[in-house]
Design a protein around this motif. Structure first.
Motif, PDB file in Angstrom:
ATOM      1  N   THR A 296       0.855  -1.679  -0.269  1.00 10.50           N
ATOM      2  CA  THR A 296       0.121  -0.281  -0.364  1.00 10.50           C
ATOM      3  C   THR A 296       0.879   1.355  -0.183  1.00 10.50           C
ATOM      4  O   THR A 296       1.192   1.507   1.000  1.00 10.50           O
ATOM      5  CB  THR A 296      -0.876   0.052   1.242  1.00 10.50           C
ATOM      6  OG1 THR A 296      -0.018   0.096   2.450  1.00 10.50           O
ATOM      7  CG2 THR A 296      -2.030  -0.924   1.242  1.00 10.50           C
ATOM      8  N   PHE A 297       0.633   2.089  -1.208  1.00  5.71           N
ATOM      9  CA  PHE A 297       0.805   3.208  -1.167  1.00  5.71           C
ATOM     10  C   PHE A 297       0.553   4.629  -2.056  1.00  5.71           C
ATOM     11  O   PHE A 297       0.001   3.259  -2.841  1.00  5.71           O
ATOM     12  CB  PHE A 297       3.048   2.768  -2.113  1.00  5.71           C
ATOM     13  CG  PHE A 297       3.775   4.130  -1.991  1.00  5.71           C
ATOM     14  CD1 PHE A 297       4.312   4.494  -0.866  1.00  5.71           C
ATOM     15  CD2 PHE A 297       3.776   4.533  -3.093  1.00  5.71           C
ATOM     16  CE1 PHE A 297       5.274   6.021  -0.893  1.00  5.71           C
ATOM     17  CE2 PHE A 297       4.735   6.265  -3.324  1.00  5.71           C
ATOM     18  CZ  PHE A 297       5.458   6.566  -1.936  1.00  5.71           C
ATOM     19  N   VAL A 298       0.295   5.660  -1.652  1.00 10.43           N
ATOM     20  CA  VAL A 298      -0.593   6.660  -2.474  1.00 10.43           C
ATOM     21  C   VAL A 298       0.291   6.958  -3.376  1.00 10.43           C
ATOM     22  O   VAL A 298       1.597   7.206  -3.784  1.00 10.43           O
ATOM     23  CB  VAL A 298      -0.717   7.750  -1.369  1.00 10.43           C
ATOM     24  CG1 VAL A 298      -1.700   8.495  -2.337  1.00 10.43           C
ATOM     25  CG2 VAL A 298      -2.136   6.935  -0.039  1.00 10.43           C
ATOM     26  N   PRO A 299      -0.491   7.006  -4.347  1.00  7.03           N
ATOM     27  CA  PRO A 299      -1.984   6.731  -5.082  1.00  7.03           C
ATOM     28  C   PRO A 299      -1.860   5.102  -5.663  1.00  7.03           C
ATOM     29  O   PRO A 299      -2.491   4.902  -6.608  1.00  7.03           O
ATOM     30  CB  PRO A 299      -2.147   7.475  -6.231  1.00  7.03           C
ATOM     31  CG  PRO A 299      -1.103   8.140  -6.790  1.00  7.03           C
ATOM     32  CD  PRO A 299      -0.216   7.758  -5.504  1.00  7.03           C
ATOM     33  N   TRP A 300      -0.432   4.323  -5.454  1.00  2.00           N
ATOM     34  CA  TRP A 300      -0.569   3.455  -6.183  1.00  2.00           C
ATOM     35  C   TRP A 300      -1.580   2.199  -5.707  1.00  2.00           C
ATOM     36  O   TRP A 300      -1.911   1.735  -6.655  1.00  2.00           O
ATOM     37  CB  TRP A 300       1.313   2.787  -5.732  1.00  2.00           C
ATOM     38  CG  TRP A 300       2.018   3.406  -6.463  1.00  2.00           C
ATOM     39  CD1 TRP A 300       2.718   4.210  -5.196  1.00  2.00           C
ATOM     40  CD2 TRP A 300       2.620   3.608  -7.641  1.00  2.00           C
ATOM     41  NE1 TRP A 300       3.411   5.001  -6.801  1.00  2.00           N
ATOM     42  CE2 TRP A 300       3.014   4.167  -8.240  1.00  2.00           C
ATOM     43  CE3 TRP A 300       1.994   3.101  -9.595  1.00  2.00           C
ATOM     44  CZ2 TRP A 300       4.064   4.627  -9.186  1.00  2.00           C
ATOM     45  CZ3 TRP A 300       2.548   3.372 -10.119  1.00  2.00           C
ATOM     46  CH2 TRP A 300       3.890   4.692 -10.059  1.00  2.00           C
ATOM     47  N   ALA A 301      -1.096   2.149  -4.878  1.00  2.00           N
ATOM     48  CA  ALA A 301      -2.756   1.068  -4.145  1.00  2.00           C
ATOM     49  C   ALA A 301      -2.924   1.801  -2.295  1.00  2.00           C
ATOM     50  O   ALA A 301      -1.802   2.026  -1.172  1.00  2.00           O
ATOM     51  CB  ALA A 301      -2.473  -0.024  -4.086  1.00  2.00           C
TER      52      ALA A 301
ATOM     53  N   THR B 122       1.811  -6.810   0.794  1.00  2.00           N
ATOM     54  CA  THR B 122       3.350  -7.902   1.126  1.00  2.00           C
ATOM     55  C   THR B 122       4.332  -5.850   2.049  1.00  2.00           C
ATOM     56  O   THR B 122       4.073  -5.183   0.740  1.00  2.00           O
ATOM     57  CB  THR B 122       3.836  -8.503   0.667  1.00  2.00           C
ATOM     58  OG1 THR B 122       2.953  -9.756  -0.197  1.00  2.00           O
ATOM     59  CG2 THR B 122       5.183  -8.908   0.786  1.00  2.00           C
ATOM     60  N   ALA B 123       4.713  -6.030   2.997  1.00  3.34           N
ATOM     61  CA  ALA B 123       5.871  -5.465   2.809  1.00  3.34           C
ATOM     62  C   ALA B 123       6.754  -5.063   2.461  1.00  3.34           C
ATOM     63  O   ALA B 123       7.142  -5.258   1.264  1.00  3.34           O
ATOM     64  CB  ALA B 123       6.598  -5.373   4.549  1.00  3.34           C
TER      65      ALA B 123
ATOM     66  N   ALA C  62       9.056 -12.741  -1.033  1.00  2.00           N
ATOM     67  CA  ALA C  62       8.018 -13.548  -1.091  1.00  2.00           C
ATOM     68  C   ALA C  62       7.528 -14.072  -2.704  1.00  2.00           C
ATOM     69  O   ALA C  62       6.597 -15.068  -2.482  1.00  2.00           O
ATOM     70  CB  ALA C  62       6.841 -12.512  -0.504  1.00  2.00           C
ATOM     71  N   LEU C  63       7.561 -13.023  -3.588  1.00  2.00           N
ATOM     72  CA  LEU C  63       7.728 -13.345  -5.195  1.00  2.00           C
ATOM     73  C   LEU C  63       8.826 -15.060  -4.911  1.00  2.00           C
ATOM     74  O   LEU C  63       8.011 -15.483  -6.135  1.00  2.00           O
ATOM     75  CB  LEU C  63       8.218 -11.938  -5.649  1.00  2.00           C
ATOM     76  CG  LEU C  63       7.814 -12.747  -7.350  1.00  2.00           C
ATOM     77  CD1 LEU C  63       6.523 -13.507  -8.096  1.00  2.00           C
ATOM     78  CD2 LEU C  63       8.843 -11.719  -8.605  1.00  2.00           C
ATOM     79  N   LEU C  64       9.291 -14.649  -5.167  1.00  2.00           N
ATOM     80  CA  LEU C  64      10.602 -15.694  -4.909  1.00  2.00           C
ATOM     81  C   LEU C  64      10.384 -16.947  -4.822  1.00  2.00           C
ATOM     82  O   LEU C  64      11.230 -18.058  -4.965  1.00  2.00           O
ATOM     83  CB  LEU C  64      11.423 -15.317  -5.272  1.00  2.00           C
ATOM     84  CG  LEU C  64      12.667 -13.880  -5.980  1.00  2.00           C
ATOM     85  CD1 LEU C  64      13.711 -13.988  -5.137  1.00  2.00           C
ATOM     86  CD2 LEU C  64      12.276 -14.373  -7.503  1.00  2.00           C
TER      87      LEU C  64
ATOM     88  N   ILE D 139       2.444  -6.522  -9.035  1.00  2.00           N
ATOM     89  CA  ILE D 139       2.069  -5.391  -9.538  1.00  2.00           C
ATOM     90  C   ILE D 139       2.177  -3.661  -8.940  1.00  2.00           C
ATOM     91  O   ILE D 139       1.428  -3.906  -7.922  1.00  2.00           O
ATOM     92  CB  ILE D 139       1.263  -5.062 -10.455  1.00  2.00           C
ATOM     93  CG1 ILE D 139       1.227  -6.426 -11.284  1.00  2.00           C
ATOM     94  CG2 ILE D 139       0.675  -3.543 -11.088  1.00  2.00           C
ATOM     95  CD1 ILE D 139      -0.451  -6.632 -12.355  1.00  2.00           C
ATOM     96  N   GLY D 140       3.679  -3.146  -8.017  1.00  2.00           N
ATOM     97  CA  GLY D 140       3.567  -2.051  -7.154  1.00  2.00           C
ATOM     98  C   GLY D 140       4.608  -1.341  -7.395  1.00  2.00           C
ATOM     99  O   GLY D 140       4.887  -1.292  -6.246  1.00  2.00           O
ATOM    100  N   GLY D 141       4.490  -0.797  -8.393  1.00  2.00           N
ATOM    101  CA  GLY D 141       5.125   0.726  -8.523  1.00  2.00           C
ATOM    102  C   GLY D 141       6.405   0.209  -8.504  1.00  2.00           C
ATOM    103  O   GLY D 141       7.160   0.855  -8.015  1.00  2.00           O
TER     104      GLY D 141
END
Length: 269
Positions: A43-48, A80-81, A88-90, A98-100
């Motif tokens: 979570t990070f404005v305005p991405w999510a 995810t942090a 975590a992906l690996l 998909i997170g900027g």
């Protein structure tokens, strides 16, 4: 005997090639069979962000939902942090980030990046009264100009690169750096987009964006595990289609150049 050995080696080589091809396709096949695309993000404005009902909204959320819809899939978001999102992906916690996530050579050693689907960077927001006649980089690269930035941020290096003659005031956070300009104590502030653009909208009577282009340009892309070339092809083609029809730009402009969505968001983000 030699012919038999050669034949065996040929069969083994063919099997290895077939297995490698199957391994390359395994994630995409798994997604199709599962019927769900698992997306890792932070979570990070305005991405999510979270809206007032606790649901995820933002540019990345729109992108992931449209991607899944176009492919006839459901989407599952796995917040995810940030510092643990690549591990975590690996570890297989989700299919794609998909997170900027900006493309860098160091990250590319760990993950496979798609083509960029968005671009960020550093921008300048200036005080309307003090900087009304300053519309170019050269106008701000003067000893008479004072700029504010957040201490320790990448923007400090950007300021030194483009404005070596200007006085630089550093603050502990972006809020203080922007307040210095709002108070008229500095000509302009440097910060990562979309903060300057959004602050210029929010305080349009005091701030404006003097430069047409950003001072630096980052490229954000989806990240997947190495070797997943069929998945890479799928994502790249989707990015191409949604770039060509203008959908990605329209969504990016909505979240990054307006504040029309601000009333949807829960406080404290």
């Amino acid at each position: 005997m030699k012919k038999l050995l050669a034949a065996c080696l040929a069969v083994i080589t063919l099997m290895m090639g077939t297995n490698a091809l199957a391994a390359e396709k395994s994630t995409l096949i798994d997604i199709k069979e599962r019927g769900t695309l698992r997306v890792g993000l932070s979570t990070f404005v305005p991405w999510a962000m979270r809206d007032k009902q606790g649901e995820l909204v933002g540019f990345e959320v729109d992108v992931a939902r449209r991607l899944a819809k176009d492919a006839g899939l459901k989407v599952e978001f796995i917040p995810t942090a940030w510092d643990g999102i690549i591990p975590a992906l690996l570890a297989g916690k989700f299919d794609v980030i998909i997170g900027g996530l900006s493309i860098t050579p160091q990250r590319n050693m760990s993950v496979l990046f798609t083509a960029p689907y968005a671009h960020s960077g550093v921008q300048l927001a200036a005080n309307k009264e003090k900087s009304a006649d300053k519309l170019t980089i050269a106008d701000y690269n003067k000893r008479s100009v004072t700029l504010s930035v957040r201490r320790g941020a990448f923007t400090v290096e950007t300021a030194k690169k483009y404005f070596p003659k200007a006085k630089l005031r550093q603050f502990d956070d972006d809020a203080q750096a922007f307040q210095e300009v709002l108070n008229g104590n500095a000509h302009a502030v440097l910060a990562s987009s979309p903060k300057p653009e959004q602050m210029a909208i929010q305080y349009n009577e005091k701030l404006f964006i003097p430069l047409t282009d950003r001072l630096s340009r980052g490229s954000e892309a989806f990240a997947i595990r190495h070797g997943e070339f069929d998945l890479l092809n799928f994502f790249n083609n989707w990015i191409l289609l949604r770039t060509e029809d203008g959908w990605l730009k329209e969504r990016h402009d909505y979240w990054f150049t307006t504040l029309d969505w601000q009333n949807q968001i829960s406080e404290g983000q």
